[in-house]
Design a protein around this motif. Sequence first.
Motif, PDB file in Angstrom:
ATOM      1  N   ALA A 118       0.833  -1.192   0.000  1.00 21.27           N
ATOM      2  CA  ALA A 118       0.000   0.000   0.000  1.00 21.27           C
ATOM      3  C   ALA A 118       0.876   1.254   0.000  1.00 21.27           C
ATOM      4  O   ALA A 118       2.011   1.230   0.498  1.00 21.27           O
ATOM      5  CB  ALA A 118      -0.918  -0.004   1.223  1.00 21.27           C
ATOM      6  N   PRO A 119       0.385   2.358  -0.544  1.00 24.26           N
ATOM      7  CA  PRO A 119       1.139   3.614  -0.513  1.00 24.26           C
ATOM      8  C   PRO A 119       1.451   4.047   0.915  1.00 24.26           C
ATOM      9  O   PRO A 119       0.730   3.714   1.860  1.00 24.26           O
ATOM     10  CB  PRO A 119       0.190   4.606  -1.193  1.00 24.26           C
ATOM     11  CG  PRO A 119      -0.718   3.779  -2.032  1.00 24.26           C
ATOM     12  CD  PRO A 119      -0.890   2.495  -1.270  1.00 24.26           C
ATOM     13  N   ASP A 131      -1.459  -3.507  -1.222  1.00 26.61           N
ATOM     14  CA  ASP A 131      -2.275  -2.395  -1.700  1.00 26.61           C
ATOM     15  C   ASP A 131      -3.726  -2.840  -1.914  1.00 26.61           C
ATOM     16  O   ASP A 131      -3.977  -3.873  -2.539  1.00 26.61           O
ATOM     17  CB  ASP A 131      -1.681  -1.882  -3.014  1.00 26.61           C
ATOM     18  CG  ASP A 131      -2.122  -0.478  -3.361  1.00 26.61           C
ATOM     19  OD1 ASP A 131      -3.098   0.000  -2.773  1.00 26.61           O
ATOM     20  OD2 ASP A 131      -1.475   0.139  -4.231  1.00 26.61           O
ATOM     21  N   THR A 133      -5.890  -1.002  -3.607  1.00 27.77           N
ATOM     22  CA  THR A 133      -6.389  -0.156  -4.675  1.00 27.77           C
ATOM     23  C   THR A 133      -7.347  -0.898  -5.614  1.00 27.77           C
ATOM     24  O   THR A 133      -7.226  -2.109  -5.814  1.00 27.77           O
ATOM     25  CB  THR A 133      -5.219   0.405  -5.511  1.00 27.77           C
ATOM     26  OG1 THR A 133      -5.734   1.263  -6.528  1.00 27.77           O
ATOM     27  CG2 THR A 133      -4.438  -0.715  -6.186  1.00 27.77           C
ATOM     28  N   TRP A 260       2.456   4.390  -4.749  1.00 29.74           N
ATOM     29  CA  TRP A 260       2.803   3.087  -4.179  1.00 29.74           C
ATOM     30  C   TRP A 260       4.272   2.742  -4.384  1.00 29.74           C
ATOM     31  O   TRP A 260       4.759   1.766  -3.800  1.00 29.74           O
ATOM     32  CB  TRP A 260       1.948   1.988  -4.820  1.00 29.74           C
ATOM     33  CG  TRP A 260       1.929   2.046  -6.315  1.00 29.74           C
ATOM     34  CD1 TRP A 260       0.988   2.644  -7.108  1.00 29.74           C
ATOM     35  CD2 TRP A 260       2.911   1.508  -7.218  1.00 29.74           C
ATOM     36  NE1 TRP A 260       1.313   2.510  -8.436  1.00 29.74           N
ATOM     37  CE2 TRP A 260       2.481   1.817  -8.535  1.00 29.74           C
ATOM     38  CE3 TRP A 260       4.096   0.798  -7.040  1.00 29.74           C
ATOM     39  CZ2 TRP A 260       3.204   1.435  -9.670  1.00 29.74           C
ATOM     40  CZ3 TRP A 260       4.825   0.425  -8.162  1.00 29.74           C
ATOM     41  CH2 TRP A 260       4.379   0.741  -9.453  1.00 29.74           C
TER      42      TRP A 260
END
Length: 290
Positions: A118-119, A131, A133, A260
């Motif tokens: 994840a960022p 992540d 997303t 990311w």
Amino acid sequence: MRVLVAGATGAIGRRLLPLLLAAGHQVTGLSRSADGLDRIRESGARAVRADALDAVGLRRAVAEAAPQAVIHQLTDLSGADGAANNRLRREGTRHLVDAARAAGADRIVAQSISWAYAPGDGPADESVPLDGTGEQPRARIVSGVRTLEETAAELPGAVALRYGILYGPGTWYAPGGPVAAALGGDPGARFLGSVEADDSVSSFVHVEDAARAAVLALEWPAGAYNIVDDEPAPARTWLPVLARALDAPAPARAAGAAPWARGALNARARALGWTPAHPSWRDGFARQEG
């Protein structure tokens, strides 16, 4: 230990077989092709023909090898086809885990990636979640990685090696490879990645260090481990160094960064005895061969 290597003729697999043999393991390598089988035998390992997308044939081949541990280095990257590689992560891993379980193996070391986190701020360690997303195509990539790791974890001794971007012989980043072609302006260069010199941060690992980690991981506790060098860096820093090593034009500086693209930390693997022989891409790029 009886070890089966799936993906034995890939960039990592070719280096992995002799390391496993030198460590005293009984090694069987899988390949889909006659040429691949010959290369496996030339390394000194036993060779078995199988396609990871053929569940029945793979189960038969794994049963014949009777491994105590399986090393999963399967990829489908020769055509830079992300969908094909994702299918192998999903279906190939499913078939391989089912075959390993049926053969009585309880340990698997599986190839994953270190850029699915994840960022966030700074390089990620293994406590950072993958992540979540929904943005494509990244969501498909991360979903495939998550499926690979979750499927492998059905075996009690599952280790996921989250490799950095691979460089060295047989990779896209080697001299004469597609990244060199892209830097030289070839519009037909095919690889998954970017040659934009922006602020996106990456972590690298030489294929030799990646192979050494897989050997050591046969003895590691189950879980995920970042297998990356010691220097995460933005593309604006590492791309000019790579271009110089490849005798290619350096790209112009670009603005922005993928949120990311943060790099990864290797402390967990180092604590268990893995030490990269190529601790930085700075020297590693210059020393690699095609």
